[in-house]
Design a protein around this motif. Structure first.
Motif, PDB file in Angstrom:
ATOM      1  N   ALA A  71       0.693  -1.250   0.073  1.00  0.00           N
ATOM      2  CA  ALA A  71       0.106   0.067  -0.021  1.00  0.00           C
ATOM      3  C   ALA A  71       0.832   1.415  -0.014  1.00  0.00           C
ATOM      4  CB  ALA A  71      -1.030  -0.092   1.054  1.00  0.00           C
ATOM      5  N   GLY A  72       2.040   1.159   0.288  1.00  0.00           N
ATOM      6  CA  GLY A  72       3.022   2.374   0.337  1.00  0.00           C
ATOM      7  C   GLY A  72       3.052   3.204   1.458  1.00  0.00           C
ATOM      8  N   PHE A  73       2.730   2.558   2.740  1.00  0.00           N
ATOM      9  CA  PHE A  73       2.836   3.378   3.962  1.00  0.00           C
ATOM     10  C   PHE A  73       4.070   3.421   4.264  1.00  0.00           C
ATOM     11  CE2 PHE A  73      -1.579   1.747   4.500  1.00  0.00           C
ATOM     12  CZ  PHE A  73      -2.144   2.903   5.049  1.00  0.00           C
ATOM     13  N   ARG A  74       4.422   4.639   4.962  1.00  0.00           N
ATOM     14  CA  ARG A  74       5.896   4.988   5.221  1.00  0.00           C
ATOM     15  C   ARG A  74       6.222   5.101   6.859  1.00  0.00           C
ATOM     16  NH1 ARG A  74       8.878  10.313   3.829  1.00  0.00           N
ATOM     17  NH2 ARG A  74       7.203  10.865   2.701  1.00  0.00           N
ATOM     18  N   PHE A  75       6.979   4.730   7.159  1.00  0.00           N
ATOM     19  CA  PHE A  75       7.374   4.860   8.722  1.00  0.00           C
ATOM     20  C   PHE A  75       8.216   6.260   8.642  1.00  0.00           C
ATOM     21  CE2 PHE A  75       7.075   0.075   9.530  1.00  0.00           C
ATOM     22  CZ  PHE A  75       6.244   0.347  10.429  1.00  0.00           C
ATOM     23  N   ASP A  76       7.982   6.993   9.736  1.00  0.00           N
ATOM     24  CA  ASP A  76       9.090   8.215  10.287  1.00  0.00           C
ATOM     25  C   ASP A  76      10.104   7.425  10.821  1.00  0.00           C
ATOM     26  OD1 ASP A  76       9.976  10.311  11.496  1.00  0.00           O
ATOM     27  OD2 ASP A  76       8.236  11.284  11.687  1.00  0.00           O
ATOM     28  N   MET A  77      11.260   7.621   9.826  1.00  0.00           N
ATOM     29  CA  MET A  77      12.387   6.942  10.314  1.00  0.00           C
ATOM     30  C   MET A  77      13.107   7.539  11.651  1.00  0.00           C
ATOM     31  SD  MET A  77      15.730   6.423   7.917  1.00  0.00           S
ATOM     32  CE  MET A  77      14.970   5.428   7.044  1.00  0.00           C
ATOM     33  N   TRP A  90      16.751  -0.823   8.498  1.00  0.00           N
ATOM     34  CA  TRP A  90      15.871  -0.434   7.846  1.00  0.00           C
ATOM     35  C   TRP A  90      16.067  -0.994   6.315  1.00  0.00           C
ATOM     36  CZ3 TRP A  90      11.955   2.394   9.028  1.00  0.00           C
ATOM     37  CH2 TRP A  90      11.973   3.405  10.342  1.00  0.00           C
ATOM     38  N   ASP A  91      14.954  -1.478   5.779  1.00  0.00           N
ATOM     39  CA  ASP A  91      14.918  -1.852   4.343  1.00  0.00           C
ATOM     40  C   ASP A  91      14.506  -0.909   3.576  1.00  0.00           C
ATOM     41  OD1 ASP A  91      14.491  -3.175   1.671  1.00  0.00           O
ATOM     42  OD2 ASP A  91      13.776  -4.774   2.426  1.00  0.00           O
ATOM     43  N   LEU A  92      15.257  -0.139   2.655  1.00  0.00           N
ATOM     44  CA  LEU A  92      15.227   0.975   1.819  1.00  0.00           C
ATOM     45  C   LEU A  92      14.835   0.684   0.175  1.00  0.00           C
ATOM     46  CD1 LEU A  92      18.323   3.105   2.953  1.00  0.00           C
ATOM     47  CD2 LEU A  92      15.828   2.952   3.942  1.00  0.00           C
ATOM     48  N   SER A  93      14.209  -0.538   0.154  1.00  0.00           N
ATOM     49  CA  SER A  93      14.214  -1.029  -1.077  1.00  0.00           C
ATOM     50  C   SER A  93      13.011  -0.237  -2.027  1.00  0.00           C
ATOM     51  CB  SER A  93      13.621  -2.622  -1.324  1.00  0.00           C
ATOM     52  OG  SER A  93      14.916  -3.371  -1.020  1.00  0.00           O
ATOM     53  N   HIS A  94      11.866   0.448  -1.330  1.00  0.00           N
ATOM     54  CA  HIS A  94      10.942   1.006  -1.964  1.00  0.00           C
ATOM     55  C   HIS A  94      11.120   2.515  -1.444  1.00  0.00           C
ATOM     56  CE1 HIS A  94       8.525  -1.978  -4.128  1.00  0.00           C
ATOM     57  NE2 HIS A  94       8.705  -2.649  -3.130  1.00  0.00           N
ATOM     58  N   SER A  95      12.207   2.779  -1.116  1.00  0.00           N
ATOM     59  CA  SER A  95      12.515   4.437  -0.983  1.00  0.00           C
ATOM     60  C   SER A  95      13.731   4.996  -1.546  1.00  0.00           C
ATOM     61  CB  SER A  95      12.907   4.524   0.644  1.00  0.00           C
ATOM     62  OG  SER A  95      11.987   3.807   1.546  1.00  0.00           O
ATOM     63  N   ALA A  96      14.651   4.062  -1.650  1.00  0.00           N
ATOM     64  CA  ALA A  96      16.136   4.762  -2.218  1.00  0.00           C
ATOM     65  C   ALA A  96      15.619   5.332  -3.902  1.00  0.00           C
ATOM     66  CB  ALA A  96      16.873   3.851  -2.224  1.00  0.00           C
ATOM     67  N   GLY A  97      15.905   6.556  -4.064  1.00  0.00           N
ATOM     68  CA  GLY A  97      15.965   6.971  -5.241  1.00  0.00           C
ATOM     69  C   GLY A  97      14.384   7.562  -5.661  1.00  0.00           C
ATOM     70  N   ALA A  98      13.392   7.527  -4.522  1.00  0.00           N
ATOM     71  CA  ALA A  98      12.022   7.783  -4.790  1.00  0.00           C
ATOM     72  C   ALA A  98      11.602   8.969  -3.760  1.00  0.00           C
ATOM     73  CB  ALA A  98      11.166   6.660  -4.916  1.00  0.00           C
ATOM     74  N   VAL A  99      11.959   8.414  -2.427  1.00  0.00           N
ATOM     75  CA  VAL A  99      11.538   9.417  -1.249  1.00  0.00           C
ATOM     76  C   VAL A  99      12.501  10.008  -0.726  1.00  0.00           C
ATOM     77  CG1 VAL A  99       9.456   8.072  -1.091  1.00  0.00           C
ATOM     78  CG2 VAL A  99      11.282   7.619   0.295  1.00  0.00           C
ATOM     79  N   PRO A 100      12.526  11.231   0.176  1.00  0.00           N
ATOM     80  CA  PRO A 100      13.509  11.959   0.761  1.00  0.00           C
ATOM     81  C   PRO A 100      14.197  10.934   1.991  1.00  0.00           C
ATOM     82  CG  PRO A 100      11.693  13.564   0.525  1.00  0.00           C
ATOM     83  CD  PRO A 100      11.037  12.001   0.161  1.00  0.00           C
ATOM     84  N   LEU A 101      15.354  10.908   2.141  1.00  0.00           N
ATOM     85  CA  LEU A 101      15.974   9.964   2.855  1.00  0.00           C
ATOM     86  C   LEU A 101      16.997  10.821   3.616  1.00  0.00           C
ATOM     87  CD1 LEU A 101      15.871   6.527   1.290  1.00  0.00           C
ATOM     88  CD2 LEU A 101      14.729   6.800   3.240  1.00  0.00           C
ATOM     89  N   ASP A 102      17.399  10.685   4.748  1.00  0.00           N
ATOM     90  CA  ASP A 102      18.450  11.514   5.791  1.00  0.00           C
ATOM     91  C   ASP A 102      18.705  10.300   6.769  1.00  0.00           C
ATOM     92  OD1 ASP A 102      19.936  12.850   6.831  1.00  0.00           O
ATOM     93  OD2 ASP A 102      18.744  14.256   7.329  1.00  0.00           O
ATOM     94  N   GLY A 154       5.087   6.312   0.200  1.00  0.00           N
ATOM     95  CA  GLY A 154       6.240   6.194  -0.731  1.00  0.00           C
ATOM     96  C   GLY A 154       5.852   6.785  -2.072  1.00  0.00           C
ATOM     97  N   SER A 155       6.298   6.289  -3.131  1.00  0.00           N
ATOM     98  CA  SER A 155       6.198   6.757  -4.435  1.00  0.00           C
ATOM     99  C   SER A 155       5.572   5.767  -5.426  1.00  0.00           C
ATOM    100  CB  SER A 155       7.722   7.205  -5.090  1.00  0.00           C
ATOM    101  OG  SER A 155       7.364   7.871  -6.359  1.00  0.00           O
ATOM    102  N   HIS A 156       4.620   4.990  -4.736  1.00  0.00           N
ATOM    103  CA  HIS A 156       3.645   4.270  -5.651  1.00  0.00           C
ATOM    104  C   HIS A 156       2.041   4.394  -4.974  1.00  0.00           C
ATOM    105  CE1 HIS A 156       4.842   1.259  -2.539  1.00  0.00           C
ATOM    106  NE2 HIS A 156       3.601   0.857  -2.769  1.00  0.00           N
ATOM    107  N   ILE A 157       1.379   4.043  -6.011  1.00  0.00           N
ATOM    108  CA  ILE A 157      -0.156   4.151  -5.561  1.00  0.00           C
ATOM    109  C   ILE A 157      -0.841   2.977  -5.606  1.00  0.00           C
ATOM    110  CG2 ILE A 157      -0.819   5.006  -7.760  1.00  0.00           C
ATOM    111  CD1 ILE A 157      -2.960   7.055  -6.343  1.00  0.00           C
ATOM    112  N   SER A 158      -1.655   2.388  -5.043  1.00  0.00           N
ATOM    113  CA  SER A 158      -2.298   1.227  -4.982  1.00  0.00           C
ATOM    114  C   SER A 158      -3.653   1.380  -4.828  1.00  0.00           C
ATOM    115  CB  SER A 158      -1.544   0.063  -3.938  1.00  0.00           C
ATOM    116  OG  SER A 158      -0.071  -0.065  -4.156  1.00  0.00           O
TER     117      SER A 158
END
Length: 408
Positions: free
Chosen positions: A172-178, A194-206, A334-338
């Motif tokens: 569904a694309g729910f994102r945790f507050d890291m 953290w598994d960043l597979s659906h994050s890296a290159g798509a959502v802001p990460l710090d 994240g950067s997908h829609i379901s």
């Protein structure tokens, strides 16, 4: 009222990332909305692969380990990924698969707190993470505790050794507050992987700013590294010398070409290497990462938000039978829609036959990746028009669309 075709074309014309589309090979007539599963082919990759095969491998042969920088590739490509995830260059290395790297980190990090017996993770997490966690937990003598998302914080306690979370949920694309989850774990003395597979290159990460110490991520989704691309692994600089990889291959040795029987870990992040680096895969991934040049993550994310809002509005207006299950608030996704539908599989297959490629996730979800580097607003508009036609006509009911292959 949903936007018109002229309006979405105007959005494309004003898009500051529009020129990035030319960096990728996009098949004519296909609207590709599955970049969150397999990224598209960067144009530079084709020439680079030819160069590696014909010149570096074909002509230089084994000399290329030194003369063409093959031996430094895991660190070099890791350093190029680092800015995309908010890490230092010496904190990221490319090696193996996401699953293998996850195994390494679980076993290595668990040893730092042998009196804490629990590995905590989320129910419904991507299944390979839980499968790897179960095996790693057995070897590390941990008890795997799988909790619903809403109960994770309550389960954190004095017995928690590690908390394994996927930053953006695959379905569904729910994102945790890291930063928040890392702080909550740290407050009880636990660490987070953290598994960043659906994050890296798509959502802001710090990662550094969030206090994250351990992470893995995939190279073939938003990073466009190609099918089966090698994965990356992140360990905070402050923790690197305290960890010992359970896979002690020769490339993680302090002196791999000394050929000694004893094992001495390499300093820093290099100790998480194991076998010989996969040069063809690394070369392709390097091209994928370099395709982000001049496209800062905050600009990518701003476009992702607009792509999501457009998709949601168009589906609501034209395909009311579909129910959006992704969070509407940008900071929660994240950067997908379901979308959910009882016949999601058949609809997805009909869309693919009509040139709109998304994917199906059991039991009832159609998932569409929103990849700002190469996806346009008109692509979204056209995809929804084709989906509307499929739904209105009932074409998805054709028997051929119910046939399931091995990959969905």
């Amino acid at each position: 009222m949903s936007p018109s075709l002229d309006e979405v074309r105007a959005m494309d014309a004003a898009d500051p990332l529009r020129a990035c589309r030319e960096r990728f090979f996009l098949p004519e007539g296909v609207i590709y909305l599955d970049g969150n599963s397999l990224g598209v082919l960067p144009m530079a990759t084709m020439g680079r692969q030819r160069e590696v095969v014909e010149s570096e491998w074909g002509e230089e042969l084994i000399r290329s380990w030194n003369s063409r920088g093959w031996i430094e590739a895991p660190q070099r490509v890791g350093a190029k990924i680092a800015p995309l995830i908010g890490a230092k260059a010496n904190e990221v290395i490319v090696a193996d698969s996401t699953s293998v790297n996850l195994f390494k980190l679980i076993v290595a990090a668990a040893a730092l707190a042998p009196d804490r017996p629990v590995l905590l993770s989320e129910a419904g997490n991507f299944h390979t993470d839980l499968h790897i966690a179960s095996g790693a937990a057995e070897l590390a003598r941990l008890r795997l505790d799988i909790a619903p998302r809403g109960e994770i914080e309550a389960r954190l306690g004095a017995d928690t050794n590690l908390l394994l979370l996927t930053h953006v949920h695959f379905k569904a694309g729910f994102r945790f507050d890291m930063a928040e989850m890392t702080a909550r774990a740290r407050a009880v003395g636990a660490r987070v992987i953290w598994d960043l597979s659906h994050s890296a290159g798509a959502v802001p990460l710090d990662l550094n700013g969030s206090g994250a110490e351990l992470a893995v991520g995939c190279g073939y989704k938003y990073l466009n590294g190609g099918p089966g691309a090698p994965s990356f692994l992140y360990v905070a600089e402050s923790l690197q010398e305290r960890l010992m990889s359970p896979l002690r291959g020769w490339m993680g040795h302090a002196a791999p070409f000394a050929f000694t029987d004893d094992y001495r870990p390499a300093p820093g992040i290099a100790r998480f290497l194991a076998g010989t680096p996969p040069i063809l895969g690394l070369a392709a991934l390097e091209c994928g990462v370099e395709a982000f040049a001049g496209a800062p993550v905050d600009r990518l994310w701003a476009k992702s938000i607009r792509l999501f809002d457009l998709f949601a509005a168009l589906v609501e207006a034209h395909c009311p039978a579909l129910t959006c299950i992704s969070p509407r608030e940008p900071e929660r996704r994240g950067s997908h829609i379901s979308f959910a539908h009882p016949h999601a599989f058949e609809i997805c297959q009909a869309l693919i036959a009509d040139g709109v490629i998304g994917d199906f996730r059991a039991p009832d979800v159609i998932r569409f990746g929103l990849t700002p580097l190469y996806l346009g607003f008109e692509d979204i508009w056209e995809a929804v028009q084709r989906m509307r036609s499929i739904l209105d006509s009932g074409r998805w009911r054709e028997p051929r669309f119910a046939v399931r292959g091995k990959v969905t």
